[in-house]
Scaffold this active site. Structure first.
Site, PDB file in Angstrom:
ATOM      1  N   HIS A  58       0.967  -1.088   0.104  1.00 15.98           N
ATOM      2  CA  HIS A  58      -0.040  -0.002  -0.046  1.00 15.98           C
ATOM      3  C   HIS A  58       0.892   1.274   0.073  1.00 15.98           C
ATOM      4  O   HIS A  58       1.877   1.004   0.528  1.00 15.98           O
ATOM      5  CB  HIS A  58      -0.834  -0.061   1.277  1.00 15.98           C
ATOM      6  CG  HIS A  58      -1.870  -0.809   1.483  1.00 15.98           C
ATOM      7  ND1 HIS A  58      -1.368  -1.916   2.227  1.00 15.98           N
ATOM      8  CD2 HIS A  58      -2.942  -1.306   1.224  1.00 15.98           C
ATOM      9  CE1 HIS A  58      -2.234  -2.992   2.316  1.00 15.98           C
ATOM     10  NE2 HIS A  58      -3.317  -2.382   1.753  1.00 15.98           N
ATOM     11  N   ASP A  61       2.240   1.747   3.560  1.00 12.80           N
ATOM     12  CA  ASP A  61       3.191   0.753   3.904  1.00 12.80           C
ATOM     13  C   ASP A  61       4.761   1.365   3.919  1.00 12.80           C
ATOM     14  O   ASP A  61       5.459   1.023   4.548  1.00 12.80           O
ATOM     15  CB  ASP A  61       3.193  -0.588   3.328  1.00 12.80           C
ATOM     16  CG  ASP A  61       1.703  -1.168   3.265  1.00 12.80           C
ATOM     17  OD1 ASP A  61       1.135  -0.807   4.487  1.00 12.80           O
ATOM     18  OD2 ASP A  61       1.508  -2.010   2.297  1.00 12.80           O
ATOM     19  N   MET A  92       2.617  -5.659  -7.913  1.00 12.19           N
ATOM     20  CA  MET A  92       1.045  -5.092  -7.476  1.00 12.19           C
ATOM     21  C   MET A  92       1.202  -4.117  -6.536  1.00 12.19           C
ATOM     22  O   MET A  92       2.282  -4.061  -5.634  1.00 12.19           O
ATOM     23  CB  MET A  92       0.262  -6.105  -6.879  1.00 12.19           C
ATOM     24  CG  MET A  92      -1.086  -5.756  -6.449  1.00 12.19           C
ATOM     25  SD  MET A  92      -1.344  -4.941  -4.870  1.00 12.19           S
ATOM     26  CE  MET A  92      -1.954  -6.493  -3.912  1.00 12.19           C
ATOM     27  N   GLU A 185     -11.278  -6.221  -4.821  1.00  9.72           N
ATOM     28  CA  GLU A 185     -11.263  -7.274  -4.020  1.00  9.72           C
ATOM     29  C   GLU A 185     -12.396  -7.051  -3.047  1.00  9.72           C
ATOM     30  O   GLU A 185     -12.751  -6.226  -2.417  1.00  9.72           O
ATOM     31  CB  GLU A 185      -9.965  -7.227  -3.106  1.00  9.72           C
ATOM     32  CG  GLU A 185      -9.949  -7.931  -1.990  1.00  9.72           C
ATOM     33  CD  GLU A 185      -8.578  -8.014  -1.056  1.00  9.72           C
ATOM     34  OE1 GLU A 185      -7.560  -7.436  -1.668  1.00  9.72           O
ATOM     35  OE2 GLU A 185      -8.360  -8.431   0.134  1.00  9.72           O
ATOM     36  N   LYS A 187     -15.097  -8.099   0.067  1.00 11.12           N
ATOM     37  CA  LYS A 187     -15.218  -8.536   1.546  1.00 11.12           C
ATOM     38  C   LYS A 187     -16.275  -8.346   2.114  1.00 11.12           C
ATOM     39  O   LYS A 187     -16.952  -7.199   1.912  1.00 11.12           O
ATOM     40  CB  LYS A 187     -14.030  -8.027   2.331  1.00 11.12           C
ATOM     41  CG  LYS A 187     -13.723  -8.245   3.890  1.00 11.12           C
ATOM     42  CD  LYS A 187     -12.595  -7.688   4.370  1.00 11.12           C
ATOM     43  CE  LYS A 187     -12.469  -8.029   5.805  1.00 11.12           C
ATOM     44  NZ  LYS A 187     -11.254  -7.369   6.308  1.00 11.12           N
ATOM     45  N   GLU A 221     -10.291 -13.253  -2.422  1.00 14.21           N
ATOM     46  CA  GLU A 221      -9.229 -13.616  -1.135  1.00 14.21           C
ATOM     47  C   GLU A 221      -9.988 -14.989  -0.313  1.00 14.21           C
ATOM     48  O   GLU A 221     -11.291 -14.869  -0.201  1.00 14.21           O
ATOM     49  CB  GLU A 221      -9.088 -12.495  -0.075  1.00 14.21           C
ATOM     50  CG  GLU A 221      -8.160 -12.924   1.311  1.00 14.21           C
ATOM     51  CD  GLU A 221      -8.089 -12.017   2.214  1.00 14.21           C
ATOM     52  OE1 GLU A 221      -7.479 -10.699   1.692  1.00 14.21           O
ATOM     53  OE2 GLU A 221      -8.098 -11.892   3.363  1.00 14.21           O
ATOM     54  N   HIS A 224     -12.050 -13.777   2.677  1.00 12.35           N
ATOM     55  CA  HIS A 224     -13.285 -13.158   2.395  1.00 12.35           C
ATOM     56  C   HIS A 224     -14.475 -13.994   1.904  1.00 12.35           C
ATOM     57  O   HIS A 224     -15.711 -13.578   2.265  1.00 12.35           O
ATOM     58  CB  HIS A 224     -13.027 -11.786   1.412  1.00 12.35           C
ATOM     59  CG  HIS A 224     -11.710 -10.972   2.045  1.00 12.35           C
ATOM     60  ND1 HIS A 224     -11.227  -9.927   1.614  1.00 12.35           N
ATOM     61  CD2 HIS A 224     -11.145 -10.909   3.314  1.00 12.35           C
ATOM     62  CE1 HIS A 224     -10.369  -9.358   2.182  1.00 12.35           C
ATOM     63  NE2 HIS A 224     -10.435 -10.073   3.387  1.00 12.35           N
ATOM     64  N   ASP A 249      -5.542 -13.254  -3.479  1.00 10.51           N
ATOM     65  CA  ASP A 249      -4.861 -13.256  -2.139  1.00 10.51           C
ATOM     66  C   ASP A 249      -5.284 -14.246  -1.467  1.00 10.51           C
ATOM     67  O   ASP A 249      -6.420 -14.874  -1.049  1.00 10.51           O
ATOM     68  CB  ASP A 249      -5.766 -12.155  -1.418  1.00 10.51           C
ATOM     69  CG  ASP A 249      -5.426 -10.586  -1.539  1.00 10.51           C
ATOM     70  OD1 ASP A 249      -4.410 -10.470  -2.318  1.00 10.51           O
ATOM     71  OD2 ASP A 249      -6.003  -9.872  -1.020  1.00 10.51           O
ATOM     72  N   ASP A 259     -11.907 -11.706  10.134  1.00 13.26           N
ATOM     73  CA  ASP A 259     -10.963 -12.003   8.888  1.00 13.26           C
ATOM     74  C   ASP A 259      -9.756 -12.236   9.442  1.00 13.26           C
ATOM     75  O   ASP A 259      -9.162 -11.559  10.034  1.00 13.26           O
ATOM     76  CB  ASP A 259     -11.127 -10.670   8.341  1.00 13.26           C
ATOM     77  CG  ASP A 259     -10.020 -10.922   6.917  1.00 13.26           C
ATOM     78  OD1 ASP A 259      -9.892 -11.929   6.384  1.00 13.26           O
ATOM     79  OD2 ASP A 259      -9.610  -9.810   6.631  1.00 13.26           O
ATOM     80  N   ASP A 261      -6.967 -14.185   8.167  1.00 12.38           N
ATOM     81  CA  ASP A 261      -5.745 -13.979   7.277  1.00 12.38           C
ATOM     82  C   ASP A 261      -4.658 -14.840   7.747  1.00 12.38           C
ATOM     83  O   ASP A 261      -3.689 -14.549   8.015  1.00 12.38           O
ATOM     84  CB  ASP A 261      -5.346 -12.329   7.536  1.00 12.38           C
ATOM     85  CG  ASP A 261      -6.404 -11.384   6.795  1.00 12.38           C
ATOM     86  OD1 ASP A 261      -6.788 -11.840   5.925  1.00 12.38           O
ATOM     87  OD2 ASP A 261      -6.321 -10.297   7.140  1.00 12.38           O
ATOM     88  N   ASP A 295      -1.801 -12.861   1.311  1.00 16.53           N
ATOM     89  CA  ASP A 295      -2.345 -11.788   2.243  1.00 16.53           C
ATOM     90  C   ASP A 295      -2.843 -12.319   3.390  1.00 16.53           C
ATOM     91  O   ASP A 295      -3.774 -12.569   3.822  1.00 16.53           O
ATOM     92  CB  ASP A 295      -3.577 -11.081   1.265  1.00 16.53           C
ATOM     93  CG  ASP A 295      -4.056  -9.939   2.259  1.00 16.53           C
ATOM     94  OD1 ASP A 295      -3.139  -9.287   3.287  1.00 16.53           O
ATOM     95  OD2 ASP A 295      -5.028  -9.194   2.081  1.00 16.53           O
TER      96      ASP A 295
HETATM   97  C1  GCO Z   1      -8.074  -7.552   4.537  1.00 13.02           C
HETATM   98  C2  GCO Z   1      -7.756  -6.937   2.946  1.00 13.02           C
HETATM   99  C3  GCO Z   1      -6.291  -6.416   2.794  1.00 13.02           C
HETATM  100  C4  GCO Z   1      -6.263  -5.949   1.409  1.00 13.02           C
HETATM  101  C5  GCO Z   1      -5.357  -4.854   1.193  1.00 13.02           C
HETATM  102  C6  GCO Z   1      -5.005  -4.945  -0.295  1.00 13.02           C
HETATM  103  O1  GCO Z   1      -7.609  -8.831   4.915  1.00 13.02           O
HETATM  104  O2  GCO Z   1      -8.367  -6.473   5.211  1.00 13.02           O
HETATM  105  O3  GCO Z   1      -7.592  -8.314   2.522  1.00 13.02           O
HETATM  106  O4  GCO Z   1      -5.404  -6.874   3.505  1.00 13.02           O
HETATM  107  O5  GCO Z   1      -6.038  -7.242   0.896  1.00 13.02           O
HETATM  108  O6  GCO Z   1      -5.565  -3.754   1.733  1.00 13.02           O
HETATM  109  O7  GCO Z   1      -5.626  -4.202  -0.955  1.00 13.02           O
HETATM  110 MN    MN Z   2      -8.390 -10.598   4.750  1.00 15.97          MN
HETATM  111 MN    MN Z   3      -6.702  -9.198   0.891  1.00 14.86          MN
END
Ligand code: GCO
Ligand code: MN
Ligand code: MN
Length: 396
Positions: A58, A61, A92, A185, A187, A221, A224, A249, A259, A261, A295
């Protein structure tokens, strides 16, 4: 079975991680960070050692929200130097349109047009950064594009404003003469109560309504799609069939939870197996050619050593699953069951592939007895057991 599942970009492995993934210091809504922050150049070095091919980011970041132009340039230069030193690429880039309080009511869907203009301008700066670093894909994750209460706005307005901003950004990218792809993307919720365009399916439809739909696709993702109990394999299949899988992702998630991750492959191993099989193309159709992006982040329990265990684990699990998928698709018994189910000795399938009076007549003439058709079982119990045995390493 291979001796080693060590990721190696020189052998064609194209694994990527976000700066925000391995850089996640373990903070959550209930407590502060549990491990030191790692600078972007240190992340690049660590990822290269771990066997990754690229790193995504990002804007914020790398560059703090309130950095001056000079500070920005210094940070980008240091980062670029680290990329050159360690041979990593940036395929990306994305824009943080969710952290700053200015986005508390949304970015592209905020009711205040000044906020929408600010978000569009920030996205342009994010895209410029991506182009400077060599990115070919720009991801859009609308973390604040939603509501807690639908009293706030009509969702039809939100969708219209979202479209206007995407159209504006596509128009601007074309005007710059850049060959970029946008990957949207979805969610379903978190951090907002309900997020607009909640699934990959919603996104695929929305994309078809855009002025430059050809440059827009999706970034599904795992977490998501799994949060609301949907199938990531089906989301990816629909995106691939529509030629809209522009990015992915990869992570892991348990249904119904926030979420998570998690490290790829660490939950729903069977879902991960069929996903990798689809991406690798061993079961049919062409393979996905884009980077395999993770991700995800390490458990909050981990120190920096655990972060690199996490990163290596994501890539190893992908490679192990790719090998298991290949073995499954080379298994004669698997072929036998699939062929029996797909057999079409009378050539009926093509009659349904397009309407014509001759196809109509042929369809009407067919002798189709539902009781005969319903009589035979499909042997999916055996087929699934074969998949599980390959997955568990008991066959192959
Ligand atoms: C999450 C989202 C983010 C996005 C990221 C890239 O898990 O909250 O997936 O991680 O993927 O902001 O756009
Ligand atoms: Mn996520
Ligand atoms: Mn993501």
């Amino acid at each position: 079975m291979s001796e080693s599942f060590t990721p190696n970009p020189a052998e064609g492995d194209r694994f990527t991680f976000g700066l925000w993934t391995v850089g996640n210091p373990g903070a959550d809504p209930f407590g502060p960070r549990t491990r030191p922050r790692i600078s972007p150049p240190e992340i690049v070095e660590g990822l290269a050692k771990a066997g990754a091919w690229g790193v995504n980011l990002h804007d914020n970041d790398l560059i703090p929200f309130d950095a001056s132009p000079t500070e920005r340039d210094v940070l980008v230069k240091e980062f670029q130097q680290a990329l050159d030193d360690h041979g990593l690429v940036v395929p990306m880039a994305t824009t943080n349109l969710f952290s700053h309080p200015v986005f508390r009511d949304g970015a592209f869907t905020a009711s205040d047009p000044k906020v929408r203009a600010f978000a569009t301008r920030k996205a342009m700066r994010g895209i410029e950064l991506g182009v400077e670093l060599g990115a070919e894909t720009v991801v859009f994750w609308g973390g604040r594009e939603g509501v807690e209460t639908d009293a706030a706005r009509d969702s039809r307005d939100a969708i219209k404003w979202y479209r206007e901003c995407m159209n504006f950004l596509c128009g601007w990218v074309k005007d710059q003469g850049w060959e970029l792809k946008f990957a949207l993307e979805a969610k379903p919720n978190e951090p907002r109560g309900d997020i607009y365009l909640a699934t990959t399916g919603h996104m695929l439809h929305f994309i078809e309504t855009l002025a430059h739909s050809e440059m827009c696709g999706v970034n599904p993702e795992v977490a998501h799609e799994n949060m609301p109990g949907l199938s990531m394999v089906h989301a990816v299949g629909q995106a691939m069939e529509a030629e809209k899988l522009f990015h992915i992702d990869l992570n892991a998630q348990r249904i119904g939870r926030y979420d998570q991750d998690l490290r790829f492959g660490s939950e729903d191993l069977k879902g991960a197996f069929f996903l990798v099989r689809m991406l690798e193309g061993t079961g049919g159709y062409s393979a996905y050619t884009g980077p395999r992006h993770f991700d995800a982040h390490a458990y909050r329990t981990e120190d920096l050593e655990g972060v690199w265990d996490f990163a290596v684990g994501c890539m190893r699990s992908y490679k192990i699953l790719a090998e298991r998928a290949q073995e499954f698709d080379a298994d004669a018994e698997v072929h036998e069951i699939l062929e029996a189910n797909h057999a079409d000795p009378e050539g009926i399938g093509p009659l349904l592939a397009g309407f014509s009076s001759s196809n109509l007549e042929a369809i009407e003439q067919l002798s189709l007895d539902p009781d005969i058709l319903a009589a035979a079982g499909h042997r999916y119990e055996r087929l699934d057991q074969l998949a599980m045995e390959h997955l568990m390493g008991a066959r192959g």
